[in-house]
Motif scaffolding. Structure first.
Motif, PDB file in Angstrom:
ATOM      1  N   LEU A  53       0.850  -1.200   0.000  1.00  0.00           N
ATOM      2  CA  LEU A  53       0.000   0.000   0.000  1.00  0.00           C
ATOM      3  C   LEU A  53       0.885   1.250   0.000  1.00  0.00           C
ATOM      4  O   LEU A  53       1.904   1.276   0.686  1.00  0.00           O
ATOM      5  CB  LEU A  53      -0.880  -0.043   1.255  1.00  0.00           C
ATOM      6  N   CYS A  54       0.461   2.267  -0.757  1.00  0.00           N
ATOM      7  CA  CYS A  54       1.309   3.449  -0.998  1.00  0.00           C
ATOM      8  C   CYS A  54       2.638   2.952  -1.562  1.00  0.00           C
ATOM      9  O   CYS A  54       3.712   3.423  -1.169  1.00  0.00           O
ATOM     10  CB  CYS A  54       1.531   4.267   0.271  1.00  0.00           C
ATOM     11  N   GLY A  55       2.527   2.015  -2.471  1.00  0.00           N
ATOM     12  CA  GLY A  55       3.707   1.266  -2.948  1.00  0.00           C
ATOM     13  C   GLY A  55       4.476   1.939  -4.065  1.00  0.00           C
ATOM     14  O   GLY A  55       5.410   1.332  -4.602  1.00  0.00           O
ATOM     15  N   GLY A  56       4.083   3.174  -4.452  1.00  0.00           N
ATOM     16  CA  GLY A  56       4.849   3.893  -5.454  1.00  0.00           C
ATOM     17  C   GLY A  56       4.865   3.144  -6.773  1.00  0.00           C
ATOM     18  O   GLY A  56       3.831   2.645  -7.238  1.00  0.00           O
ATOM     19  N   SER A  57       6.034   3.021  -7.389  1.00  0.00           N
ATOM     20  CA  SER A  57       6.049   2.340  -8.682  1.00  0.00           C
ATOM     21  C   SER A  57       6.574   0.912  -8.555  1.00  0.00           C
ATOM     22  O   SER A  57       7.201   0.390  -9.473  1.00  0.00           O
ATOM     23  CB  SER A  57       6.731   3.169  -9.768  1.00  0.00           C
ATOM     24  N   GLY A  58       6.287   0.287  -7.416  1.00  0.00           N
ATOM     25  CA  GLY A  58       6.343  -1.172  -7.364  1.00  0.00           C
ATOM     26  C   GLY A  58       7.687  -1.819  -7.070  1.00  0.00           C
ATOM     27  O   GLY A  58       7.861  -3.011  -7.298  1.00  0.00           O
ATOM     28  N   HIS A  59       8.646  -1.060  -6.530  1.00  0.00           N
ATOM     29  CA  HIS A  59       9.966  -1.671  -6.270  1.00  0.00           C
ATOM     30  C   HIS A  59       9.886  -2.741  -5.182  1.00  0.00           C
ATOM     31  O   HIS A  59      10.412  -3.839  -5.340  1.00  0.00           O
ATOM     32  CB  HIS A  59      10.984  -0.581  -5.906  1.00  0.00           C
ATOM     33  N   LEU A  60       9.204  -2.409  -4.073  1.00  0.00           N
ATOM     34  CA  LEU A  60       9.078  -3.427  -3.015  1.00  0.00           C
ATOM     35  C   LEU A  60       7.993  -4.450  -3.356  1.00  0.00           C
ATOM     36  O   LEU A  60       8.038  -5.590  -2.874  1.00  0.00           O
ATOM     37  CB  LEU A  60       8.807  -2.769  -1.656  1.00  0.00           C
ATOM     38  N   THR A  61       7.037  -4.067  -4.212  1.00  0.00           N
ATOM     39  CA  THR A  61       6.047  -5.046  -4.677  1.00  0.00           C
ATOM     40  C   THR A  61       6.771  -6.193  -5.376  1.00  0.00           C
ATOM     41  O   THR A  61       6.401  -7.362  -5.253  1.00  0.00           O
ATOM     42  CB  THR A  61       5.079  -4.398  -5.701  1.00  0.00           C
ATOM     43  N   ARG A  62       7.814  -5.820  -6.119  1.00  0.00           N
ATOM     44  CA  ARG A  62       8.612  -6.845  -6.822  1.00  0.00           C
ATOM     45  C   ARG A  62       9.253  -7.807  -5.826  1.00  0.00           C
ATOM     46  O   ARG A  62       9.338  -9.005  -6.046  1.00  0.00           O
ATOM     47  CB  ARG A  62       9.677  -6.115  -7.649  1.00  0.00           C
TER      48      ARG A  62
END
Ligand SMILES: C[S@@+](CC[C@H](N)C(=O)[O-])C[C@H]1O[C@@H](n2cnc3c(N)ncnc32)[C@H](O)[C@@H]1O
Ligand SMILES: [Zn+2]
Length: 420
Positions: free
Chosen positions: A152-161
């Motif tokens: 959440l509030c993950g920006g452009s997905g660096h930690l999502t990766r």
């Protein structure tokens, strides 16, 4: 978006489930909705470029109107903030029709301020390194990553990766294991195109109730973002509502109002943050200690939580909340050597060929970046020479016996394809 995302999406205003409107705006490929309109019992939300926009502001309404008038491109450009800028619209079209366009190219077009710099170099800044290690540590336990995860509030997905890497969406899996949510559509668009294409993305405002059903996620991550939310009490309750009973809430790099921070946001004291998550058994950890442990000892030690008093004036800390006491143990970090994207020289390095060698020089993009993230020098050498050509594609064999060292020090990174 995969249609299965509808199982967990809920209207942030009336709380009801959503259904796809069968109209001209609908464009699908199999079970993936590329664009269309979702309806709940109170209103309608657009899906553009596979991203549901669960908001009710003017820009979202314009996108909805454009979609319903069969002007899908207009809806996309509006949500990307390019409506009135013809030069940038043309450049966006030219770039995105080319397969060779990189994350860096499109980021530079969509974001021209310091946030673009933060995102481009995000994979190796010290706060990312700490958050990544923490997630990989708790990911060693089987349970937290059995269910879906939310960045959440993950920006452009660096930690999502990183989250996706803990439990990759497998061939045949219908549902993405990870959902990225942020208020800014352009960040989500970049994530789906480049940084974390395997995850679902939802555009929503964390100042409102979250657009997800209760007990949906095994992990709820909010990294480097909570102080930017005004409705903190609401958000804390919402994060705990969408986590399942065994779920873990992870908040790396929380700015404390008792210390000094860059881009501080509206900070609270450590005791006040902890009180917001009281019912989910929160524990606090010193960011200084976490960073030292990772860099010096390759360890994440979740047995050494501290009191707000012990944190004192430390500028930032990490909060982890979960009813599962067995989560809070000491983790030895295993070296992550598998390459899921492509090996690339860390973009913080300037690369020069000297005969058969490449000389890499650490070059900070701005003095502000160096002031904020200079602790990366703890692992990034100022200058390093490698007997290989690092100006083109890099294979593991290209680096030979230097491979482990260069990966360890994050001089060479496993970046998404076409990152920079
Ligand atoms: C410093 S960035 C951190 C991004 C990401 N978590 C990371 O660690 O790479 C803060 C993020 O919070 C997001 N954000 C700020 N206010 C928000 C809101 N009200 N709702 C959703 N996201 C928000 C911003 O768009 C931005 O992407
Ligand atoms: Zn509704």
């Amino acid at each position: 978006m995969h249609t299965s995302l509808l199982d967990i999406l809920r209207c942030p205003f009336c709380g009801t489930a959503l259904a796809i409107a069968e109209n001209e705006a609908l464009s699908c490929a199999g079970d993936d909705i590329e664009s269309g309109v979702l309806g709940c019992e109170c209103c309608a939300f657009p899906v553009v470029a596979g991203i549901p926009v669960m908001m009710a502001d003017e820009r979202t309404q314009q996108a909805l109107d454009a979609l319903e008038a069969d002007r899908g491109d207009e809806a996309l450009l509006g949500l990307l903030g390019l409506s009135d800028d013809w030069a940038r619209r043309d450049r966006f079209h030219a770039l995105t029709t080319k397969d060779s366009a990189t994350y860096r190219d499109v980021l530079e077009l969509l974001c021209t301020d310091a946030e673009g710099t933060y995102f481009l170099y995000r994979f190796t800044d010290p706060t990312f390194v700490a958050a990544e290690a923490l997630l990989r540590a708790i990911g060693q336990q089987p349970w937290p990553v059995q269910g879906r995860m939310l960045d959440l509030c993950g920006g452009s997905g660096h930690l999502t990766r990183v989250l996706s890497g803990l439990r990759p969406t497998e061939v045949g899996d219908l549902v993405p294991s990870t959902v990225l949510a942020d208020a800014h559509f352009w960040k989500l668009w970049l994530a789906r195109r480049f940084t974390s294409p395997d995850s679902g993305a939802v555009c929503c405002d964390a100042n409102h109730p979250l657009p997800f059903s209760r007990g949906t996620f095994s992990t709820v991550l909010v990294a480097d973002a909570f102080p930017y939310i005004w409705h903190k009490r609401l958000l804390a309750d919402e994060m705990m509502r969408v986590a399942d009973a065994d779920g873990v809430v992870v908040m790396p790099h929380l700015h404390s109002s008792l210390g000094d921070n860059f881009s501080p946001g509206d900070r609270l004291t450590p005791a006040a943050y902890r009180a917001l998550f009281e019912s989910h058994q929160p524990r606090l950890f010193s960011d200084e200690r976490i960073f030292e442990d990772i860099v010096e000892r390759h360890v994440v030690d979740l047995t050494c939580d501290v009191s707000p008093e012990q944190l004192g004036g430390e500028p930032s800390f990490t909060l982890v909340a979960s009813a599962r006491a067995d989560l809070f143990r000491r983790y030895e970090l295993t070296d992550e050597r598998e390459v899921t994207g492509q090996l690339s020289v860390n973009p913080l390095y300037r690369v020069e060929r000297h005969g058969a060698s490449s000389v890499l020089t650490l070059t900070f993009p701005t003095t502000e970046y160096e002031a904020e993230f200079g602790a990366c020098r703890r692992y990034l050498p100022d200058r390093i020479s490698v007997d290989a050509d690092l100006t083109g594609p890099i294979l593991r064999e290209t680096l030979g016996v230097r491979y482990e060292e260069l990966r360890d020090r994050r001089v060479v990174i496993d970046a998404p394809a076409r990152y920079c």
